[in-house]
Design a protein around this motif. Structure first.
Motif, mmCIF file in Angstrom:
data_model
loop_
_atom_site.group_PDB
_atom_site.id
_atom_site.type_symbol
_atom_site.label_atom_id
_atom_site.label_comp_id
_atom_site.label_asym_id
_atom_site.label_seq_id
_atom_site.Cartn_x
_atom_site.Cartn_y
_atom_site.Cartn_z
ATOM 1 N N PRO A 107 0.837 -1.217 0.000
ATOM 2 C CA PRO A 107 0.000 0.000 0.000
ATOM 3 C C PRO A 107 0.864 1.256 0.000
ATOM 4 O O PRO A 107 2.002 1.260 0.474
ATOM 5 N N PHE A 108 0.322 2.349 -0.609
ATOM 6 C CA PHE A 108 1.025 3.614 -0.665
ATOM 7 C C PHE A 108 1.088 4.245 0.719
ATOM 8 O O PHE A 108 0.076 4.310 1.430
ATOM 9 N N LEU A 109 2.278 4.727 1.089
ATOM 10 C CA LEU A 109 2.449 5.386 2.394
ATOM 11 C C LEU A 109 2.182 6.881 2.226
ATOM 12 O O LEU A 109 3.084 7.710 2.238
ATOM 13 N N THR A 110 0.933 7.241 2.036
ATOM 14 C CA THR A 110 0.563 8.647 1.842
ATOM 15 C C THR A 110 0.527 9.349 3.202
ATOM 16 O O THR A 110 -0.078 8.845 4.149
ATOM 17 N N PRO A 111 1.215 10.516 3.336
ATOM 18 C CA PRO A 111 1.188 11.215 4.633
ATOM 19 C C PRO A 111 -0.205 11.786 4.940
ATOM 20 O O PRO A 111 -0.960 12.158 4.032
#
Length: 252
Positions: free
Chosen positions: A98-102
């Protein structure tokens, strides 16, 4: 050695021609062409056909083909593989990370500074770089702009202008004529250069005949009374041996 040794009228003499016994020759060895083999065969004889086994060519050694040794499968035809279609089942692929979006709390807009807000210009003085020493760019004083006054203006039309020259020293009333060349200073070209040359003659000095400058004795230097004639000497006989003697008394 007596003459009884020889038989008949034969006597030793020089041979009239070459004798084979006097020479060391290999005998009847004739250089005839061979009748065996293909090269240098006798052209007057029949030559049978000859065959030879050649060697492997050099370019064949570089090839890596297996030659006529192929294992063709039994189900392979000229149009492709023969048989029913076959399928296979692969394993399940792994899920993507999964994308580690802040999140919204990870941002700090107050730290953006001049990148997000308007700010006054800021300047700094840095030291001279090393590449500036090799820079040959001319300075501002090296450029020469055209003048704006006079006839040499590039983008403007100029009015006619005149100039006053100084008085010439040649042909004026106060010219110093003593500095002009005289009549002897001109180089006159000989007429024989551009006209027919006339015959020319020259007179040479008198030639002195070669004489004898040696010192010769005068009449008083001779003394004929002191000359003594010497008797000469001869070699050989006075009379010839082939002359007959004079016979005075003849015997009856």
């Amino acid at each position: 050695m007596s003459a009884d040794v020889w038989v008949g009228t034969w006597r030793p003499h020089r041979p009239r021609g070459p004798i084979a016994a006097l020479y060391s020759s290999p005998g009847p060895k004739y250089g005839l062409p061979t009748n065996v083999g293909y090269p240098l065969h006798d052209p007057s004889r029949y030559r049978a056909p000859a065959y030879s086994f050649g060697i492997r060519r050099l370019h064949l050694q570089d090839e890596c083909s297996p030659g006529p040794k192929y294992m063709v499968p039994a189900k392979m035809t000229m149009k492709g593989k023969d048989g029913n279609p076959a399928y296979s089942i692969y394993g399940r692929p792994r899920d993507l990370m999964p994308f580690l979006t802040p999140g919204p709390g990870r941002y700090s807009p107050e730290k953006a500074g001049k990148w997000a807000f308007r700010s006054a210009p800021i300047y700094s003085l840095a030291s001279r770089t090393k590449e500036f020493a090799n820079d040959q760019t001319p300075g501002p004083a090296a450029y020469g702009l055209p003048p704006m006054i006079g006839p040499k203006v590039v983008n403007k039309s100029s009015a006619p202008n005149y100039s006053l020259l100084g008085r010439s020293l040649v042909g004026s009333f106060y010219e110093d004529l003593s500095k002009t060349p005289g009549p002897c200073n001109y180089r006159v070209v000989e007429p024989s250069v551009f006209k027919t040359r006339a015959p020319q003659y020259s007179m040479l000095a008198r030639n002195m005949l070669p004489g004898d400058n040696t010192q010769k004795p005068g009449p008083g230097a001779h003394s004929p009374e002191k000359y003594v004639q010497q008797r000469g000497q001869t070699f050989g006989i006075r009379h010839s041996d082939y002359l007959a003697p004079l016979i005075v008394d003849v015997v009856d």
